[in-house]
Design a protein around this motif. Sequence first.
Motif, PDB file in Angstrom:
ATOM      1  N   GLY A   1       1.430   7.038  -6.986  1.00  0.00           N
ATOM      2  CA  GLY A   1       0.369   7.859  -7.563  1.00  0.00           C
ATOM      3  C   GLY A   1      -0.986   7.178  -7.623  1.00  0.00           C
ATOM      4  O   GLY A   1      -1.935   7.727  -8.181  1.00  0.00           O
ATOM      5  N   PHE A   2      -1.112   5.995  -7.037  1.00  0.00           N
ATOM      6  CA  PHE A   2      -2.415   5.336  -6.972  1.00  0.00           C
ATOM      7  C   PHE A   2      -3.289   6.081  -5.966  1.00  0.00           C
ATOM      8  O   PHE A   2      -2.799   6.619  -4.972  1.00  0.00           O
ATOM      9  N   VAL A   3      -4.586   6.110  -6.244  1.00  0.00           N
ATOM     10  CA  VAL A   3      -5.546   6.803  -5.382  1.00  0.00           C
ATOM     11  C   VAL A   3      -6.414   5.750  -4.710  1.00  0.00           C
ATOM     12  O   VAL A   3      -6.906   4.822  -5.362  1.00  0.00           O
ATOM     13  N   SER A   4      -6.625   5.887  -3.406  1.00  0.00           N
ATOM     14  CA  SER A   4      -7.480   4.933  -2.698  1.00  0.00           C
ATOM     15  C   SER A   4      -8.937   5.339  -2.859  1.00  0.00           C
ATOM     16  O   SER A   4      -9.297   6.508  -2.720  1.00  0.00           O
TER      17      SER A   4
ATOM     18  N   GLU B   1       0.793  -1.220   0.000  1.00  0.00           N
ATOM     19  CA  GLU B   1       0.000   0.000   0.000  1.00  0.00           C
ATOM     20  C   GLU B   1       0.833   1.282   0.000  1.00  0.00           C
ATOM     21  O   GLU B   1       0.526   2.200  -0.760  1.00  0.00           O
ATOM     22  N   PRO B   2       1.903   1.386   0.810  1.00  0.00           N
ATOM     23  CA  PRO B   2       2.709   2.612   0.744  1.00  0.00           C
ATOM     24  C   PRO B   2       3.368   2.819  -0.619  1.00  0.00           C
ATOM     25  O   PRO B   2       3.482   3.952  -1.089  1.00  0.00           O
ATOM     26  N   LEU B   3       3.792   1.722  -1.250  1.00  0.00           N
ATOM     27  CA  LEU B   3       4.377   1.838  -2.585  1.00  0.00           C
ATOM     28  C   LEU B   3       3.352   2.334  -3.589  1.00  0.00           C
ATOM     29  O   LEU B   3       3.642   3.172  -4.439  1.00  0.00           O
TER      30      LEU B   3
ATOM     31  N   LYS C   1      -8.968  -5.938   4.007  1.00  0.00           N
ATOM     32  CA  LYS C   1      -9.053  -5.543   5.414  1.00  0.00           C
ATOM     33  C   LYS C   1      -9.588  -4.131   5.579  1.00  0.00           C
ATOM     34  O   LYS C   1     -10.410  -3.856   6.436  1.00  0.00           O
ATOM     35  N   LYS C   2      -9.104  -3.212   4.748  1.00  0.00           N
ATOM     36  CA  LYS C   2      -9.522  -1.814   4.838  1.00  0.00           C
ATOM     37  C   LYS C   2     -10.782  -1.536   4.048  1.00  0.00           C
ATOM     38  O   LYS C   2     -11.403  -0.485   4.207  1.00  0.00           O
ATOM     39  N   GLY C   3     -11.152  -2.440   3.151  1.00  0.00           N
ATOM     40  CA  GLY C   3     -12.366  -2.259   2.359  1.00  0.00           C
ATOM     41  C   GLY C   3     -12.236  -1.186   1.291  1.00  0.00           C
ATOM     42  O   GLY C   3     -13.212  -0.500   0.985  1.00  0.00           O
TER      43      GLY C   3
END
Length: 139
Positions: free
Chosen positions: A39-42, A32-34, A79-81
């Motif tokens: 530049g990925f958006v959650s 996730e940090p990478l 886990k975070k959905g």
Amino acid sequence: MKRIVILLLALSAAVCGVLSSGCASMGAPSTEPLLSAAGFVSRTPENPKQQNLYNQLPPYKVHRATYQGKVIYAYKDEKKGLAYVGNEQAYQRYQQLAVQRRIAADNYAAAEMSRDAAYGWYGYYGPYVGARPVVIIRR
């Protein structure tokens, strides 16, 4: 002959120590940090269509898809959905960061192995591992 056996035992102990401590300390690298740095958006699925697409994604893997003629990449975090969504440039940057992290981990492991192997030679025990002290008996 005895020195060679002691040296081999010390080196094998150092290698075993490095391998066991290296696995425990580094663990599985977090993706996730990478992805965020690349530049990925959650995104959290907000409507039934997005929820359906989210449910179809394989968990914890970067998945390539085409949406409205554009190539997108998505990563599902169960886990975070939420899902991390990015374009081709973000994915290329993610690949570069992953390679850099792998190289850094390899360099760290090599440095640890060098330090542990040198410990017996230059550390607490001195340069002569297993050498017997000279005893002088005076009469």
